[in-house]
Design a protein around this motif. Structure first.
Motif, PDB file in Angstrom:
ATOM      1  N   LYS A 145       0.820  -1.100  -0.007  1.00 39.75           N
ATOM      2  CA  LYS A 145      -0.005   0.042  -0.089  1.00 39.75           C
ATOM      3  C   LYS A 145       1.007   1.347  -0.008  1.00 39.75           C
ATOM      4  O   LYS A 145       0.479   2.286  -0.631  1.00 39.75           O
ATOM      5  N   ARG A 146       1.844   1.117   0.650  1.00 42.67           N
ATOM      6  CA  ARG A 146       2.834   2.377   0.774  1.00 42.67           C
ATOM      7  C   ARG A 146       3.428   2.863  -0.619  1.00 42.67           C
ATOM      8  O   ARG A 146       3.746   4.020  -0.958  1.00 42.67           O
ATOM      9  N   ALA A 149       0.707   4.206  -2.938  1.00 45.13           N
ATOM     10  CA  ALA A 149       0.821   5.460  -2.543  1.00 45.13           C
ATOM     11  C   ALA A 149       1.970   6.389  -3.066  1.00 45.13           C
ATOM     12  O   ALA A 149       1.558   7.501  -3.679  1.00 45.13           O
ATOM     13  N   TYR A 175      -4.534  10.937  -0.074  1.00 42.47           N
ATOM     14  CA  TYR A 175      -3.355  10.268   0.569  1.00 42.47           C
ATOM     15  C   TYR A 175      -3.158  11.091   1.770  1.00 42.47           C
ATOM     16  O   TYR A 175      -2.426  10.785   2.832  1.00 42.47           O
ATOM     17  N   THR A 179      -6.078   8.043   4.268  1.00 42.55           N
ATOM     18  CA  THR A 179      -5.270   7.043   4.562  1.00 42.55           C
ATOM     19  C   THR A 179      -4.698   6.815   6.036  1.00 42.55           C
ATOM     20  O   THR A 179      -4.583   7.989   6.643  1.00 42.55           O
TER      21      THR A 179
END
Length: 229
Positions: A145-146, A149, A175, A179
């Motif tokens: 996920k990071r 992003a 973001y 998140t």
């Protein structure tokens, strides 16, 4: 005249001895540190500082001597930060080779994101975009996920540069607010860039709110650099 020559010779010997002693102390200091401590010292050193290059050199040498693949990879990452584009790309090629069979979910996306950053820094926007797209593809495959992003945010910055401000604002806002895996520094940076995108699309009230909040928060935390930003 003879006294002056003797004094100069004494000074030169003193300087050489001092530097040799300093290097020896520095080497001993590095040898006493773990990989984690070396990484922390490296990433806390100002960009381009000679000290950070010596840390990275020692880190990679230590990792190779211990045949530690994970740390060899990290050594290549650390060293690429201190090099010009051609040499930095060579270190990332080495990183790609050493991690080709890696089971870590940060690879191979990490390689393409770092390449994208390099090309972006050197104003090769098309190559930056191509690498960010590949980074996004592999990050999605690994479910990181990071990294997803970071790829989206990097592409958004490129879009902002070429005039796609509304699209940029949408990504940055998501973001910054929607998140739970972005840290405070990252969110603050996103909000700063979001304010800029809002100004470009004439959302002045939204930009003003972000700028006002940023000024108050940076003043409260005594963050002079962010305050002036």
């Amino acid at each position: 005249m003879m006294k002056i020559k003797s004094l100069l010779l004494f000074l030169i010997i003193g300087v050489v001895f001092y530097h040799a002693q300093t290097l020896n102390i520095r080497k001993n200091s590095l040898e006493e540190q773990t990989y984690e401590e070396l990484e922390k010292e490296f990433y806390n050193s100002p960009a381009g500082e000679i000290n950070s290059k010596s840390i990275a050199d020692y880190y990679l040498k230590k990792a190779k001597s211990e045949k530690n693949t994970t740390q060899i990879a990290e050594g290549y990452v650390m060293l690429h930060f201190a090099e010009d584009l051609p040499n930095a790309l060579k270190y990332l090629d080495s990183l790609q080779y050493i991690t080709k069979n890696s089971k870590e979910n940060i690879y191979p996306a990490r390689i393409y994101l770092l390449r994208g950053n390099l090309y972006s820094k050197n104003d090769n926007l098309q190559s930056a975009f191509n690498n960010y797209i590949l980074g996004l593809k592999y990050a999605k495959e690994k479910g990181n996920k990071r990294q997803i992003a970071m790829a989206h945010i990097s592409i958004a910055h490129l879009n902002n540069y070429i005039g796609k401000h509304a699209e940029t604002a949408k990504v940055l806002r998501h973001y910054a607010y929607d998140t739970d895996y972005m840290n405070e520094d990252e969110k603050n940076s996103l909000k700063l860039n979001l304010a800029d995108a809002y100004i470009e699309i004439n959302k002045m009230d939204s930009a003003y709110v972000l700028i006002k909040d940023g000024l108050l928060d940076s003043k409260k935390n005594k963050d002079v650099y962010r305050y002036h930003q």
